[in-house]
Structures are given as C-alpha cells and as structure tokens.
Design a protein around this motif. Structure first.
Motif, PDB file in Angstrom:
ATOM      1  N   ALA A 117       0.825  -1.211   0.000  1.00  0.00           N
ATOM      2  CA  ALA A 117       0.000   0.000   0.000  1.00  0.00           C
ATOM      3  C   ALA A 117       0.857   1.259   0.000  1.00  0.00           C
ATOM      4  O   ALA A 117       0.471   2.288  -0.591  1.00  0.00           O
ATOM      5  N   MET A 118       2.026   1.206   0.630  1.00  0.00           N
ATOM      6  CA  MET A 118       2.936   2.352   0.599  1.00  0.00           C
ATOM      7  C   MET A 118       3.403   2.615  -0.831  1.00  0.00           C
ATOM      8  O   MET A 118       3.507   3.764  -1.264  1.00  0.00           O
ATOM      9  N   GLY A 119       3.674   1.554  -1.552  1.00  0.00           N
ATOM     10  CA  GLY A 119       4.049   1.718  -2.951  1.00  0.00           C
ATOM     11  C   GLY A 119       2.946   2.369  -3.766  1.00  0.00           C
ATOM     12  O   GLY A 119       3.201   3.227  -4.615  1.00  0.00           O
ATOM     13  N   GLN A 120       1.708   1.987  -3.495  1.00  0.00           N
ATOM     14  CA  GLN A 120       0.580   2.593  -4.206  1.00  0.00           C
ATOM     15  C   GLN A 120       0.512   4.094  -3.951  1.00  0.00           C
ATOM     16  O   GLN A 120       0.212   4.878  -4.862  1.00  0.00           O
ATOM     17  N   LYS A 121       0.799   4.508  -2.727  1.00  0.00           N
ATOM     18  CA  LYS A 121       0.773   5.930  -2.397  1.00  0.00           C
ATOM     19  C   LYS A 121       1.899   6.697  -3.089  1.00  0.00           C
ATOM     20  O   LYS A 121       1.769   7.888  -3.389  1.00  0.00           O
ATOM     21  N   LEU A 122       2.986   6.006  -3.337  1.00  0.00           N
ATOM     22  CA  LEU A 122       4.152   6.655  -3.951  1.00  0.00           C
ATOM     23  C   LEU A 122       4.090   6.667  -5.474  1.00  0.00           C
ATOM     24  O   LEU A 122       4.904   7.351  -6.118  1.00  0.00           O
TER      25      LEU A 122
ATOM     26  N   ILE B  77      11.592   5.112  -9.150  1.00  0.00           N
ATOM     27  CA  ILE B  77      11.418   4.376  -7.906  1.00  0.00           C
ATOM     28  C   ILE B  77      12.169   3.051  -8.008  1.00  0.00           C
ATOM     29  O   ILE B  77      11.956   2.275  -8.941  1.00  0.00           O
ATOM     30  N   VAL B  78      13.050   2.837  -7.053  1.00  0.00           N
ATOM     31  CA  VAL B  78      13.918   1.661  -7.035  1.00  0.00           C
ATOM     32  C   VAL B  78      13.723   0.908  -5.725  1.00  0.00           C
ATOM     33  O   VAL B  78      13.774   1.499  -4.643  1.00  0.00           O
ATOM     34  N   GLY B  79      13.488  -0.388  -5.813  1.00  0.00           N
ATOM     35  CA  GLY B  79      13.534  -1.275  -4.659  1.00  0.00           C
ATOM     36  C   GLY B  79      14.773  -2.140  -4.773  1.00  0.00           C
ATOM     37  O   GLY B  79      15.115  -2.591  -5.875  1.00  0.00           O
ATOM     38  N   SER B  80      15.449  -2.365  -3.664  1.00  0.00           N
ATOM     39  CA  SER B  80      16.680  -3.147  -3.688  1.00  0.00           C
ATOM     40  C   SER B  80      16.645  -4.194  -2.586  1.00  0.00           C
ATOM     41  O   SER B  80      16.582  -3.863  -1.397  1.00  0.00           O
ATOM     42  N   GLY B  81      16.667  -5.462  -2.982  1.00  0.00           N
ATOM     43  CA  GLY B  81      16.624  -6.566  -2.032  1.00  0.00           C
ATOM     44  C   GLY B  81      16.923  -7.861  -2.752  1.00  0.00           C
ATOM     45  O   GLY B  81      17.756  -7.896  -3.657  1.00  0.00           O
ATOM     46  N   ASN B  82      16.235  -8.926  -2.392  1.00  0.00           N
ATOM     47  CA  ASN B  82      16.342 -10.206  -3.095  1.00  0.00           C
ATOM     48  C   ASN B  82      15.070 -11.003  -2.853  1.00  0.00           C
ATOM     49  O   ASN B  82      14.602 -11.086  -1.712  1.00  0.00           O
ATOM     50  N   VAL B  83      14.523 -11.601  -3.910  1.00  0.00           N
ATOM     51  CA  VAL B  83      13.316 -12.418  -3.764  1.00  0.00           C
ATOM     52  C   VAL B  83      13.603 -13.642  -2.904  1.00  0.00           C
ATOM     53  O   VAL B  83      12.812 -14.011  -2.033  1.00  0.00           O
ATOM     54  N   VAL B  84      14.720 -14.284  -3.145  1.00  0.00           N
ATOM     55  CA  VAL B  84      15.180 -15.397  -2.299  1.00  0.00           C
ATOM     56  C   VAL B  84      16.471 -14.948  -1.638  1.00  0.00           C
ATOM     57  O   VAL B  84      17.437 -14.573  -2.320  1.00  0.00           O
TER      58      VAL B  84
ATOM     59  N   TYR C   7       6.952  -2.582  -2.619  1.00  0.00           N
ATOM     60  CA  TYR C   7       6.854  -1.145  -2.907  1.00  0.00           C
ATOM     61  C   TYR C   7       6.843  -0.905  -4.416  1.00  0.00           C
ATOM     62  O   TYR C   7       6.043  -0.127  -4.931  1.00  0.00           O
ATOM     63  N   VAL C   8       7.747  -1.577  -5.113  1.00  0.00           N
ATOM     64  CA  VAL C   8       7.821  -1.412  -6.567  1.00  0.00           C
ATOM     65  C   VAL C   8       6.528  -1.883  -7.221  1.00  0.00           C
ATOM     66  O   VAL C   8       5.967  -1.193  -8.081  1.00  0.00           O
ATOM     67  N   LEU C   9       6.014  -3.031  -6.809  1.00  0.00           N
ATOM     68  CA  LEU C   9       4.772  -3.538  -7.398  1.00  0.00           C
ATOM     69  C   LEU C   9       3.592  -2.620  -7.082  1.00  0.00           C
ATOM     70  O   LEU C   9       2.656  -2.509  -7.878  1.00  0.00           O
ATOM     71  N   GLY C  10       3.634  -1.977  -5.930  1.00  0.00           N
ATOM     72  CA  GLY C  10       2.557  -1.056  -5.581  1.00  0.00           C
ATOM     73  C   GLY C  10       2.459   0.134  -6.520  1.00  0.00           C
ATOM     74  O   GLY C  10       1.386   0.726  -6.660  1.00  0.00           O
ATOM     75  N   THR C  11       3.545   0.477  -7.188  1.00  0.00           N
ATOM     76  CA  THR C  11       3.530   1.613  -8.122  1.00  0.00           C
ATOM     77  C   THR C  11       3.079   1.220  -9.521  1.00  0.00           C
ATOM     78  O   THR C  11       2.974   2.077 -10.404  1.00  0.00           O
ATOM     79  N   ARG C  12       2.797  -0.049  -9.739  1.00  0.00           N
ATOM     80  CA  ARG C  12       2.532  -0.544 -11.091  1.00  0.00           C
ATOM     81  C   ARG C  12       1.215  -0.007 -11.643  1.00  0.00           C
ATOM     82  O   ARG C  12       0.189  -0.022 -10.969  1.00  0.00           O
TER      83      ARG C  12
END
Length: 271
Positions: free
Chosen positions: A145-150, A160-167, A230-235
């Motif tokens: 939801a935060m991504g949607q707001k952004l 908008i960049v998210g940085s992590g790892n799925v696995v 977050y990234v998916l929320g901006t889609r």
C-alpha cells in the motif's frame, strides 16, 4: 512528463560493487535505457525502522553497513550522489496524514542496498537520491500500500527503485559455490514470484507465505523481500514486466531484477 519505469534490483552481496560482470553490465544497461531521471527514490532492504523515515539531507553519506570480512577495498567505495530535500518533503506529503514520516537530516544516508546497484546503473553519481525506510512492524500488504501511495512520483520524473532479493537465505548459502545449482525450494519460490509478477497478480506476491516451507526457506526474514512490494505497488494497469538478470548465486540468493513499464526493446526514456 512520461511515466518512468520502476525497478526492483536483486542486489546480492555488497562485493558486487567492486565487480564488472554480466549482472553489473545489465544494471548499467537498465540505467542507460531509462535515461537520467530527475531523482531516485530508493527503498533498500537495509533500512528498517520503527515508523517511517526519509533522508532529507543535501549530501547523504555513503554507509558501509557490513563487516570487515568483506575486505577493506569495499570500505573505500564512495557514492557521492546528492540528496533531494524537496523530494523528501514530497514523499512525506504523499504518505501523510496517515503516517508521521520523519525527515532525516543527519542519521542515515545511502546504504549498500542502494549504492551497490546505483553505482552500476548510474556510475556518475549525478542523480539526486532519497532513501525511504521500511517500518519493520508492518505486514506485507501495508508495504504494498505504501508503494501505491508513492506511484504518482513516477509521473513526476522520479525513478522508484527497490533493492533486495526475492530469495535471500544467508544461513544455507554455499559461499564457495557461487554458481552451484540452486536449491529446489529456492527455484520453486522464485518461479512462483516471477509468474505472479508476469501475470500482474500482486496478491500472490503479498501472500507469499502461502507457499509454505518454500517461503519459509526463501524468505526467512522479510527485509529483502519487502522492497519488491513497494515497486509492485507503483505498477500501472497493463504495465509489462521484464526479468533480467534472473539467476541464482550461492544456491540461495536470487539475483532476479524486475523492470516495470519496460518497452519490448528497452525501458521508457526519462524526459
């Protein structure tokens, strides 16, 4: 202004900042395809807080948030990108009044989840960067939801960049075997997330725990997974997703990166 893509980087080990390889070349290509944005908002796996903060200093420091065992050369890396206090204020505006976002003037900076990838995508360090922290007490749906707001920022010249790892399971990583065959559970979970993103089913990504033991092993801690939400929320509706790079390292580290809003032969250009 055309809507910019949004990007999730599977950032891997911070030592990748010292490397030149196929993965770093792909990150560089992503940056060149997008072009130089007005600014970057980065959500990194490595800034967890109680509540939410956003960096608001003009000159964020380069944070070396890892142990000396990774080598002294990594501590010499600097990424002197400017900050953007105006963007920080805009982020606070978008997340208010539901949240009391703290404008961080001097505590944080750019951690390795941010600079290890952006030093490859934007090596000139000439794009202003703001980091947003993640509230460690909140569930996956909240982060989405935060991504949607952004999302409006993408229409305002902000990447908008998210940085992590799925696995991301450090406990069972095969440190010597960088290119060893990944665990079956890691492959299954990575495939599940890739399919959910490719078919634009964000609820499946939010409900990743439905994958049982595969999810338990792939996401033993959620910090590296949340930036994807977050990234998916901006889609935007109908936006394509491109997966590249998409491989494993050390058996339990997915390097899958995802560009949303990419055209078939590249990503949308910054205005």
């Amino acid at each position: 202004m055309a809507r910019l893509p949004a990007v999730f980087f599977g950032h891997g080990s911070p030592t990748i900042a010292l490397e030149t390889n196929e993965t770093t070349a792909t990150w560089n290509r992503i940056g060149r395809e997008i072009g130089k944005p007005k600014a970057i908002l980065c959500i990194s796996a490595h800034w967890l807080t109680n509540g939410v903060g956003v960096t608001a200093m003009a000159r964020p420091r380069t944070i070396h948030d890892f142990g000396r065992g990774l080598g002294e050369a990594l501590f010499q890396v600097q990424y002197p990108a400017p900050g953007d206090p105006a963007l920080a204020a805009r982020v606070k505006e978008l997340l208010s009044p539901e949240l009391n976002v703290v404008l961080d003037q001097n505590q944080w900076g750019l951690d390795h989840g941010c600079w290890s990838v952006l030093s490859k995508a934007y090596p000139d360090a000439d794009v202003p960067i703001v980091q947003l922290s993640m509230d460690a007490s909140k569930p996956p749906a909240w982060h989405y939801a935060m991504g949607q707001k952004l999302a409006p920022l993408r229409e305002e010249g902000v990447l908008i960049v998210g940085s992590g790892n799925v696995v991301h399971n450090l406990r069972v990583m095969d440190w010597p075997g960088r290119w060893a065959q990944p665990y079956d559970w890691a492959v299954r979970f990575n495939d599940y997330i890739r399919d959910a993103v490719a078919t634009d089913q964000p609820q499946k990504v939010i409900d990743y725990a439905s994958q049982g033991q595969d999810a338990v092993m792939s996401v033993p801690d959620p910090d590296h997974y949340w930036p994807l939400l977050y990234v998916l929320g901006t889609r935007a509706p109908g936006e394509a997703a491109r997966f590249d790079p998409d491989h494993f390292e050390h058996k339990s580290l997915s390097m899958m990166s995802i560009v949303l809003g990419a055209h078939e032969n590249g990503a949308s250009k910054a205005a």
